[in-house]
Enzyme design. Structure first.
Site, short mmCIF file in Angstrom:
data_model
loop_
_atom_site.label_atom_id
_atom_site.label_comp_id
_atom_site.label_asym_id
_atom_site.label_seq_id
_atom_site.Cartn_x
_atom_site.Cartn_y
_atom_site.Cartn_z
N GLU A 292 1.00 -1.37 -0.04
CA GLU A 292 0.10 -0.14 -0.15
C GLU A 292 0.80 1.33 0.00
OE1 GLU A 292 -4.16 -0.93 1.91
OE2 GLU A 292 -2.66 -0.80 3.61
C1 ACM Z 1 -2.28 -5.28 4.19
O1 ACM Z 1 -3.42 -5.60 4.31
N1 ACM Z 1 -2.41 -4.21 3.61
C2 ACM Z 1 -1.18 -6.09 3.94
#
Ligand code: ACM
Length: 689
Positions: free
Chosen positions: A319
């Site tokens: 992310e």
């Molecule tokens: C995640 O859930 N961003 C690993």
């Protein structure tokens, strides 16, 4: 092979008793279910003359495992443990270990064991201490109350795991989780044969380990809530004693605001930075273009690689939104100069550098799906939060992987939903045997936005036990009824290990009510569930933060209501039987009556406590739908057909009551009430009753 080297004779209790009822094979209340077992005749009593002897290979860890076994057995039964010695051939339980396990536990080591119990005695054999520890947990789960006292059934078990990597991740970044809480959860992991504790140690909201090289990491990034290196070493030892590896995760280049509070130079924008208090994906990210960042990471990873013994080292990688990179002209120039066409390519450049550092410090890199990119060495491990498709793609390219998608226990799903997720199904089902072999297992993930020390156990247990079973037991062990029955049995046994998923509930409800008499709140709490997935953020009037108290009804109630599950099953059974089952009908009526009347008791008390007031609307909704359910049961019982207009109006009411509200609670009995309404209609399932 040495026959009996050891002479650790443990005092205990147990002796053979006569045969009474033999439990059928499918009633062995074990979780995870062993790969092979045959139930024999009779039982072995667990009483004042029990004794344990270790034979073959010996080490202190084995002695401690036996001591722990005896303590837990004593807590489970309430029987005192009397120290006494016995010879190996006279002990009630003889444990034989062939040889040592690897000095540093590795995925793929032999974890098998054989446990043979007859009415005359028991023998546990394993190649190494890992199998012994698993076998002892099986024995503990077999101890049951019988008319003649405590006993274990006569049984022969040959057991080994299906997957070599069976983990639980705990995020200690969003909320700090103290060591005693981690230790009791490691005890729970041992009970269900999980073998990897993945310690998510840094995130935007906190950096949780002492670094001696870069002390501003914990000094400025943790609010004083971090583990010292000595504490980390102790926890690793504690886990090793339970056959559990500890894999540290330091998330980078995103999810890293807490690093930048003390070291803003690592970031892609100047700062200053503060510890993030909200939840979500944020802009700050390490600058992949600067040498000083890699120098820092080399020093830091070197220090942590020495602290954490495990051969695997997790660097996160998930992310990164790229906003800081886009806004930084120097980074843009760098991308052009190096022909990096996207932020994904820039992250790959970063990950490749970090991988070399991790490898230089003699570790294999683990990361979330995003670290997968062409040219990575094949010893890295991909942890998939995106799903089997993504996991399958990684294994096709020759990488090893573990599955976490479907095992996000923070999402408050029903146990059955996690249970249905198999690492080798769906997107991974068509892989070749060789590719499948690269799927090492999976991990339950406990992200900690909405958990603190008081409630984390209730989010982990007992549901994580069914994920442990999915990862240990044969792929065809899928019977959901059996799973719930064994999970519920295990749940209260975990109380004896000190887990608090059950015992913290009453004090939390008392706090909400502001008094000890909480009957009406308990009735409500038993039948509601917290909202699922990420709805909690969506429903909040203001963005939730790290400082919010976790003391509301939504925090106190279980992710899955057993009362609602049983009620829904009863309704399904009633309708499947054309509404003929009078006993089921009576039980359904009793439940509905209690929910309808409960609100009369709860409402007057709700003005006394702000925490209780929040739950008042949910209580009213429960009373309303219960009243609708009662009317439906009346017409079913009197063989009347409910008018369409009534069905329409009441269905709308039930639909409305099902919507999550600002208390962030769900009424999981609502769909069953809706079924009763439909069954009472002309077109319903009970038509012609
Ligand atoms: C995640 O859930 N961003 C690993």
């Amino acid at each position: 092979m040495r026959t009996f080297l050891c002479l650790l004779f443990f005092p205990l209790w147990l002796s053979a008793i006569g045969i009474s009822q033999v439990p059928p094979a499918d009633q062995l209340k074990l979780m995870p279910l062993p790969s092979d077992f045959q139930v024999g005749n009779g039982r072995l009593a667990v009483n004042g003359s029990f004794s344990v002897a270790l034979t073959g290979y010996r080490e202190d860890r084995l002695s401690r495992a036996v001591e722990r076994f005896l303590n837990t057995a004593s807590r489970q039964t309430g029987l005192p443990i009397k120290k006494q010695s016995a010879h190996g051939d006279k002990a009630v339980l003889t444990i034989h270990t062939e040889h040592a396990s690897k000095p540093l536990q590795e995925p793929g080591e032999d974890e098998s064991y054989t446990l043979e119990i007859t009415s005359a005695g028991a023998k546990l054999s394993a190649a190494n201490p890992l199998g012994v520890m698993h076998g002892l947990q099986t024995f503990l789960q077999l101890i049951e109350a019988t008319p003649e006292g405590f006993a274990v059934p006569a049984v022969t078990i040959r057991d080994r795991p299906r997957f070599v990597w069976r983990g639980l991740m705990i995020d200690v970044g969003r909320h700090f989780i103290p060591l005693d809480v981690l230790r009791r959860n490691l005890d729970g992991m041992e009970a269900v044969k999980l073998n990897v504790f993945h310690w998510h140690l840094s995130d935007n909201q906190g950096f949780r380990v002492e670094s001696k090289k870069y002390p501003k990491l914990q000094e400025m990034g943790s609010d004083g809530l971090f583990y010292t290196q000595a504490e980390v070493r102790d926890l690793i030892e504690y886990a090793r004693d339970r056959g559990i590896r500890v894999v540290p995760e330091f998330d980078m280049p995103g999810h890293s605001t807490s690093w930048f509070v003390g070291y803003p130079d690592l970031a892609s924008a100047p700062g200053p930075y503060q510890i993030e208090r909200k939840w979500g994906v944020f802009d700050p990210a390490m600058d992949p273009t600067r040498d000083n960042v890699y120098k820092f990471l080399d020093d830091f990873i070197g220090e942590m690689a020495r602290l954490f013994a495990d051969p695997y080292f997790h660097i996160g990688g998930d992310e990164v939104n790229g906003k800081q990179w886009d806004a930084n002209p120097k980074i843009q120039e760098f991308k052009k100069a190096h022909n990096l066409q996207s932020n994904e390519a820039l992250q790959t450049y970063f990950t490749q550098h970090v991988q070399k550092i991790v490898s230089k410090h003699h570790k294999m890199m683990v990361g979330w799906d995003e670290i997968l990119s062409p040219g990575m060495p094949k010893d890295i491990v991909i942890q998939s939060w995106r799903g089997q498709e993504s996991l399958g793609a990684a294994t096709k390219q020759g990488y090893r992987g573990i599955l976490s998608n479907g095992y996000y226990i923070d999402l408050n799903w029903a146990a059955a939903r996690h249970y249905a997720v198999d690492p080798l199904a769906d997107g991974a089902a068509n892989l070749s045997p060789e590719e499948k072999g690269r799927i090492l297992g999976g991990e339950a993930t406990m992200w900690s936005e909405y958990v603190g020390p008081e409630i984390i156990d209730s989010r982990i247990w007992p549901r994580t036990a069914v994920i442990a079973e999915r990862l240990w037991s044969a792929q065809n062990v899928t019977d959901v009824e059996s799973m719930y029955s064994r999970m519920n049995q295990l749940s209260w046994r975990l109380d004896f290990l000190g887990l608090t998923h059950n015992v913290n509930r009453v004090p939390m409800l008392q706090r909400i009510a502001g008094k000890p008499g909480i009957d009406s709140l308990r009735v409500l709490a038993d039948v509601v569930e917290p909202v699922k997935d990420y709805t909690r953020e969506e429903l909040a009037a203001t963005a939730p933060t790290q400082e919010d108290p976790l003391n509301r009804l939504v925090d106190a109630v279980s992710p899955e209501s057993e009362v609602a599950r049983e009620f829904s099953q009863r309704v399904d059974g009633l309708i499947a039987g054309q509404c003929q089952d009078q006993a089921a009908m009576a039980e359904i009526r009793t439940a509905l009556l209690s929910w309808r009347n409960n609100d009369d008791f709860l409402q007057p008390a709700s003005s006394d406590s702000s925490l209780l007031r929040e739950a008042a609307a949910t209580s009213k909704n429960l009373a309303r739908i219960a009243a609708v359910g009662l009317q439906a049961v009346d017409s079913i019982e009197h063989k009347e057909t409910a008018p369409d207009s009534w069905v329409k109006a009441e269905s709308a009411l039930v639909q409305e009551a099902q919507k999550p509200n600002s208390a962030q609670l769900l009424l999981p009995v609502a769909p069953a009430v809706q079924k009763l309404v439909e069954a009472s209609a002309a077109t319903g399932a009970c038509k012609g009753k």
